[in-house]
Design an enzyme around this catalytic site. Structure first.
Site, PDB file in Angstrom:
ATOM      1  CG  ASP A   1      -2.023  -0.973   1.116  1.00 27.66           C
ATOM      2  OD1 ASP A   1      -2.088  -1.648   0.064  1.00 27.66           O
ATOM      3  OD2 ASP A   1      -2.818  -1.094   2.075  1.00 27.66           O
TER       4      ASP A   1
ATOM      5  CE1 TYR B   1      -2.377   1.710  -7.010  1.00 28.62           C
ATOM      6  CE2 TYR B   1      -3.037   3.487  -5.544  1.00 28.62           C
ATOM      7  CZ  TYR B   1      -3.213   2.776  -6.714  1.00 28.62           C
ATOM      8  OH  TYR B   1      -4.201   3.134  -7.589  1.00 28.62           O
TER       9      TYR B   1
ATOM     10  CG  LEU C   1     -31.728 -12.836 -15.978  1.00 31.22           C
ATOM     11  CD1 LEU C   1     -30.780 -13.073 -14.810  1.00 31.22           C
ATOM     12  CD2 LEU C   1     -31.338 -13.718 -17.154  1.00 31.22           C
TER      13      LEU C   1
ATOM     14  CD  GLU D   1     -22.485 -15.503 -15.206  1.00 33.93           C
ATOM     15  OE1 GLU D   1     -22.992 -14.415 -14.885  1.00 33.93           O
ATOM     16  OE2 GLU D   1     -22.286 -15.833 -16.378  1.00 33.93           O
TER      17      GLU D   1
ATOM     18  CE  LYS E   1     -31.400 -12.019 -10.756  1.00 29.75           C
ATOM     19  NZ  LYS E   1     -31.615 -10.883  -9.885  1.00 29.75           N
TER      20      LYS E   1
ATOM     21  CG  ASP F   1     -29.834  -8.179  -4.200  1.00 33.04           C
ATOM     22  OD1 ASP F   1     -30.369  -7.653  -5.194  1.00 33.04           O
ATOM     23  OD2 ASP F   1     -30.425  -8.395  -3.131  1.00 33.04           O
TER      24      ASP F   1
ATOM     25  NE  ARG G   1     -32.722  -4.404 -17.170  1.00 31.83           N
ATOM     26  CZ  ARG G   1     -33.957  -4.480 -16.715  1.00 31.83           C
ATOM     27  NH1 ARG G   1     -34.304  -3.803 -15.632  1.00 31.83           N
ATOM     28  NH2 ARG G   1     -34.856  -5.212 -17.321  1.00 31.83           N
TER      29      ARG G   1
ATOM     30  CE1 TYR H   1     -25.289  -8.928 -16.533  1.00 30.53           C
ATOM     31  CE2 TYR H   1     -24.800  -8.595 -14.206  1.00 30.53           C
ATOM     32  CZ  TYR H   1     -25.539  -8.274 -15.335  1.00 30.53           C
ATOM     33  OH  TYR H   1     -26.505  -7.316 -15.281  1.00 30.53           O
TER      34      TYR H   1
ATOM     35  CE  LYS I   1     -34.471 -13.458  -7.332  1.00 29.62           C
ATOM     36  NZ  LYS I   1     -35.572 -12.623  -7.765  1.00 29.62           N
TER      37      LYS I   1
ATOM     38  CB  CYS J   1     -35.508  -4.031  35.363  1.00 26.62           C
ATOM     39  SG  CYS J   1     -35.090  -5.700  34.836  1.00 26.62           S
TER      40      CYS J   1
ATOM     41  CB  CYS K   1     -34.989  -7.211  39.055  1.00 27.05           C
ATOM     42  SG  CYS K   1     -34.055  -5.790  38.481  1.00 27.05           S
TER      43      CYS K   1
ATOM     44  CB  CYS L   1     -31.770  -3.631  34.277  1.00 29.04           C
ATOM     45  SG  CYS L   1     -31.942  -4.232  35.955  1.00 29.04           S
TER      46      CYS L   1
ATOM     47  CB  CYS M   1     -31.432  -7.864  37.526  1.00 26.91           C
ATOM     48  SG  CYS M   1     -32.439  -8.214  36.087  1.00 26.91           S
TER      49      CYS M   1
END
Ligand code: IVH
Length: 678
Positions: free
Chosen positions: A37, A40, A87, A118, A120, A122, A141, A230, A319, A413, A416, A431, A437
């Protein structure tokens, strides 16, 4: 103007582009960073300096150009030359088999058809257009034909190449994929938002969508988004392979991340097996998936099959059970935990979600109830992902009945009747009854007996509750005064199990200081802190005497933990309990002070290549638990290298430097020998 720039600088800029682009590819696409890192960052800064000196050298594909740009007024519209389809869905094995039958009928074959499998993801569907290898435009889309131009936002995502790698890239290449937020990044984003008093996101998908919808791409740049491709849209000036899985591999070589779970299945039964296997793994994946997509692998067959309406005939999404469902909140009860925390628990109309029937969900605390604005009688959205405790994520406002009741947080509570107290700035209400308690007492005893604490075999949660409810047990030290004749009187307790329990109690008396400290259940003192405290003070007495300043000298102990520890040992009750436990025979060896029980402390390890049993991050986690530092590159300071299949330059370097190399089996063996349970 441009010709004023010395050619060495021009060349250096080009060199830095290549180094940084390569490093990005290794980091985001191959998941195998080679450049440390710090290195970089140094190179990136050098490039920024050069670009500041000579702004003419800034090109749109420069690795410095990922930080976001001036906010837009609105997103422009984009027309998709090749429509972005959706789909069809299948919800069980039969529906998937029917899909396969339809495919084979249309192709007029009785031979099995090969499918690409593959996960799917989300997230949000995206189209990214490259012309002559340079990123030109990225679009959502939308309705499949017209989407929105979100190029500025997409450019900020590390795993989106600004320029394609390799030679022979097509003149025009439109990739299709999913932009998503990994679970860990989502949790961290929400944690920060909650800390800053800002609105949190309901789930990773919403967080990804919200992040991409920003008109100010500098905000998007701060969000942990990733791209996984994909498929392709328009392609010109190149011929792609004729199998889908090979197309994705080609995209991978051009610099795109593809899903590492992708596989080819020789027939529909193999697809079903794949679906079940990934369903079991779903909770362990670093990202949310809502199913598996199966695609006829041969693109010539895909063309023969064509489309219906808006979905291809050659693909199907199978699914998983939904992780979010709606149900009615019937009531709220308040549970009291070990430290007195009062947690509101939602009692629900049972609902099938995430593969199980859920009738309770946590509401966390008073702030959460307020944030959700939830009332009893409301219809709510429940989420259950993997083994995670079901959560109430939102209220369906339109379905609120007229007689919905406000949730009243108790000021006493429920167990108690001691007052419930809140510390300003803390979301949790507690509490104040302490060990008066019985709810807190039960939890404290369960914790004391648990495996990582005193490890009392056979003393499960149910038995603890029974013992407390029957009045046989009032404190942890009381455990060591239980009598055989009392125990056998208990329901479902035979002579043999009673004797086994007494034997286990006897065995547990021989413990270690870290385990004992952890068992005491001091707030914020987990296993690691208990270990550090034990190592620092060597024995219990000096720890009990230590004030907050002295405690803060312990590794990883800050003011908050120091306060809880000091406060705990000042309580007369705690002192008496500890004395009673010692009187009963609980004992340990003093710890070697300042010594280390971390077997790999001071060592530097490197992981490279693919591991089969563990993920790289699990391997790293185990090594860190044993005290090792895990580095990204091999140097003379490296002590050991773990190399799996596909290990390349790091393995060669290790051999050159004569550094011990372990394969996965040897690595697992080493971990087990040092007490890691895998
Ligand atoms: S293929 C013509 N593959 O699922 C095929 N879609 O309704 C079109 N998705 O919003 C999609 N992972 O963004 C495909 N491996 C995958 C996918 C995937 C997620 C999303 C896609 C779209 C929805 C399909």
């Amino acid at each position: 103007m441009t010709d004023k720039i010395p050619s060495e600088q021009r060349q250096r800029v080009e060199e830095l582009h290549q180094i940084l682009q390569r490093a990005n590819y290794q980091y985001y696409v191959l998941d195998n960073p080679e450049l440390p890192d710090a290195e970089y960052d140094r190179r990136l800064r050098e490039l920024q300096e050069l670009e500041k000196e000579h702004p003419q050298l800034i090109s749109p594909d420069s690795p410095t150009q990922r930080v976001g740009a001036e906010p837009l007024k609105a997103f422009a519209e984009v027309h998709h030359e090749v429509p972005m389809l959706s789909l069809d869905n299948a919800f069980n094995d039969e529906e998937l088999q029917e899909f396969d039958r339809r495919v084979r009928d249309r192709l007029n074959t009785s031979e099995p058809v090969e499918y690409a499998c593959e996960p799917k993801l989300d997230g949000i569907a995206i189209s990214i257009l490259y012309r002559n290898g340079l990123l030109e435009r990225a679009a959502t889309r939308g309705d499949g034909t017209t989407g929105e131009d979100i190029t500025q936002n997409v450019r900020t995502i590390g795993s989106v190449p600004l320029r394609l790698l390799d030679n022979g890239v097509p003149e025009v290449l439109e990739v299709r994929g999913e932009i998503y937020m990994p679970k860990a990044g989502f949790a961290e984003l929400n944690r920060k938002a909650a800390e800053a008093g800002e609105k949190t996101f309901v789930n990773p998908r919403n967080a990804a969508a919200g992040s991409l919808r920003q008109l100010d791409s500098r905000i998007t740049a701060q969000r942990p988004l990733e791209l996984c491709v994909y498929g392709v849209g328009q392609v010109a000036g190149a011929t792609l392979p004729d199998r889908h899985t090979e197309i994705l591999q080609q995209l991978n070589r051009w610099g795109f991340r593809i899903n590492s779970e992708m596989a080819a299945a020789s027939d529909i039964d193999a697809c079903i097996a794949y679906h079940h296997k990934l369903g079991d793994k779903r909770g362990e994946l670093a990202y949310d998936i809502d199913g598996i997509v199966f695609k006829v692998n041969d693109t010539a067959l895909q063309r023969r099959l064509g489309f219906v309406a808006r979905a291809p005939r050659w693909a199907m999404a199978y699914k998983f059970p939904a992780q979010e469902e709606m149900t009615v909140l019937k009531d709220v009860e308040f549970q009291v935990g070990r430290t007195g925390a009062v947690t509101p628990v939602a009692r629900l109309e049972p609902v099938f979600v995430g593969g199980v029937t859920v009738s309770n969900a946590t509401l966390h605390n008073r702030d959460e109830i307020e944030r959700l604005g939830v009332k009893i009688g409301d219809t709510v959205v429940i989420r259950r992902a993997g083994d995670v405790i079901p959560q109430v994520v939102s209220v369906v406002a339109s379905k609120r009945p007229e007689d919905a009741r406000a949730i009243v947080f108790p000021d006493h509570c429920p167990v108690c009747d001691s007052p419930v107290e809140s510390t300003p700035g803390e979301a949790v209400a507690r509490c104040s009854g302490g060990l008066i308690c019985s709810a807190q007492r039960k939890q404290a005893i369960k914790h004391f007996a648990s495996r990582k604490a005193m490890d009392i075999d056979g003393l499960g949660d149910k038995l603890v509750e029974q013992l407390v409810d029957e009045g046989l047990l009032h404190s942890v030290s009381g455990l060591f005064h239980l009598k055989l004749d009392e125990l056998v009187e208990l329901e479902r307790m035979g002579q043999k199990s009673a004797q086994n329990l007494l034997d286990a109690l006897e065995r547990s008396k021989d413990t270690t200081l870290p385990k004992f400290l952890y068992a005491l259940g001091i707030r914020e003192v987990g296993e690691a802190t208990a270990r550090n405290l034990a190592r620092h003070f060597g024995d219990l007495e000096p720890l009990m005497q230590a004030d907050e300043d002295a405690l803060q000298e312990v590794e990883d102990v800050g003011p908050v933990v120091a306060h809880f520890v000091a406060e705990f040992f000042q309580q007369t009750h705690a002192q008496e309990e500890i004395e009673a436990l010692r009187q009963a025979g609980v004992h340990w060896q003093p710890e070697e002070q300042g010594g280390s029980d971390q077997p790999l402390a001071g060592q530097t390890w490197v992981l490279t290549g693919k591991l089969e049993t563990l993920s790289r991050s699990e391997g790293k986690d185990y090594l860190q638990r044993l005290g090792a530092k895990v580095a990204g590159s091999v140097s003379a300071n490296t002590d050991s290298v773990v190399a799996g299949p596909g290990a390349g330059s790091k393995l060669n370097k290790a051999r050159e430097l004569d550094i011990p190399v372990l394969d996965e089996e040897e690595f697992l063996e080493m971990l087990r020998e040092r007490g890691i349970e895998i």
